[in-house]
Design an enzyme around this catalytic site. Structure first.
Site, mmCIF file in Angstrom:
data_model
loop_
_atom_site.group_PDB
_atom_site.id
_atom_site.type_symbol
_atom_site.label_atom_id
_atom_site.label_comp_id
_atom_site.label_asym_id
_atom_site.label_seq_id
_atom_site.Cartn_x
_atom_site.Cartn_y
_atom_site.Cartn_z
ATOM 1 C CG ASP A 9 -2.308 16.836 -34.967
ATOM 2 O OD1 ASP A 9 -1.893 16.399 -36.039
ATOM 3 O OD2 ASP A 9 -3.420 16.562 -34.499
ATOM 4 C CG ASP A 11 -6.782 16.618 -39.762
ATOM 5 O OD1 ASP A 11 -7.543 17.524 -40.125
ATOM 6 O OD2 ASP A 11 -6.018 16.015 -40.517
HETATM 7 P P1 B16 Z 1 -4.831 13.664 -45.671
HETATM 8 P P2 B16 Z 1 -2.982 15.425 -38.438
HETATM 9 C C1 B16 Z 1 -3.755 13.539 -40.169
HETATM 10 O O1 B16 Z 1 -3.683 14.878 -39.799
HETATM 11 C C2 B16 Z 1 -5.073 12.915 -39.734
HETATM 12 O O2 B16 Z 1 -5.126 12.805 -38.320
HETATM 13 C C3 B16 Z 1 -5.220 11.539 -40.326
HETATM 14 O O3 B16 Z 1 -6.486 11.009 -39.979
HETATM 15 C C4 B16 Z 1 -5.081 11.633 -41.851
HETATM 16 O O4 B16 Z 1 -5.143 10.327 -42.439
HETATM 17 C C5 B16 Z 1 -3.744 12.271 -42.192
HETATM 18 O O5 B16 Z 1 -3.668 13.554 -41.598
HETATM 19 C C6 B16 Z 1 -3.559 12.443 -43.689
HETATM 20 O O6 B16 Z 1 -4.518 13.361 -44.126
HETATM 21 O O7 B16 Z 1 -5.543 12.469 -46.219
HETATM 22 O O8 B16 Z 1 -5.669 14.920 -45.589
HETATM 23 O O9 B16 Z 1 -3.491 13.907 -46.350
HETATM 24 O O10 B16 Z 1 -3.800 14.877 -37.315
HETATM 25 O O11 B16 Z 1 -1.551 14.916 -38.481
HETATM 26 O O12 B16 Z 1 -3.090 16.915 -38.589
HETATM 27 MG MG MG Z 2 -4.457 14.892 -35.170
#
Ligand code: B16
Ligand code: MG
Length: 216
Positions: A9, A11
């Protein structure tokens, strides 16, 4: 070793951009006068932009048309992009750089399994694109975590079965996605929150080849 790949993952596992998502959603919730806590934010981690907005609107008991929702998502993303503007390799979470190197040296494949549509931008800022044999992100999936699609696509791109891969996740939705997809899963963060993971480590500093051997 039976394990042939690690799927990360992004974030909250590779880089601490989770705090910027929180800040941007909080700003949006404030602008709509919707109370929004860190506990509620746990339910947004790993969840797509559109599903996150839907949850916040439900908590605030607010109904909006699709055009307004699109505007709000654009605004949230604009704020998020402002916050991540200065991200550089020094912002990688402790332990990640060493672990990626260790995996590469030992011929364990590396993939990304992120819900974010901004993943390439962030990986480029961190200077780690070259480590990844497969990158699956929010632009390539139809179903957001907790659906396992993102990890299943990652394994398929690598030509591997789920039980040959270990997923590293910081979110409840991501751990559920990994386990439902038949993957081994290391939770990164709080053991009380990530109960469904096979094992939980406090920080990526505890990630190592030794840790992967427990899945053999
Ligand atoms: P974006 P991950 C996720 O990333 C985040 O944890 C989540 O908070 C976010 O809403 C989602 O990506 C979408 O992100 O707005 O940048 O497209 O943790 O799956 O790497
Ligand atoms: Mg994450």
């Amino acid at each position: 070793m039976k394990i042939r790949a690690c799927i990360f993952d992004m974030d909250g596992v590779i880089v601490d951009t989770a705090k910027f998502h929180f800040k941007a959603w909080q700003r949006l919730a404030d602008s709509l006068s919707i109370p929004f806590t860190e506990t509620q934010n746990e339910q947004l981690k790993g969840v797509s932009r559109v599903d996150s907005l839907e949850k916040i609107l439900t908590w605030g008991n607010i109904q909006l048309n699709n055009q307004k929702k699109l505007e709000l998502m654009e605004l949230k993303n604009k704020w998020y992009l402002d916050y991540v503007e200065g991200v550089d390799p020094s912002e990688m979470l402790p332990g990640v750089a060493d672990f990626l190197k260790e995996l590469k040296e030992n011929d364990i494949k590396i993939a990304l399994g992120s819900s974010s549509k901004n993943s390439i931008l962030i990986l480029e800022k961190l200077g780690i694109m070259h480590y990844f044999s497969a990158i699956i992100d929010g632009n390539k999936i139809h179903l957001s975590k907790p659906n396992p699609e993102v990890f299943l696509k990652g394994a398929s791109d690598l030509g591997l079965k789920p039980d040959q891969c270990v997923v590293f996740e910081d979110a409840i939705s991501g751990v559920e996605a990994a386990k439902d997809g038949g993957f081994h899963c290391v939770g990164v963060g709080n053991e009380d929150i990530l109960q469904k993971a096979d094992v939980v480590i406090e920080s990526m500093k505890q990630a190592s080849l030794e840790l992967l051997k427990r899945f053999n």
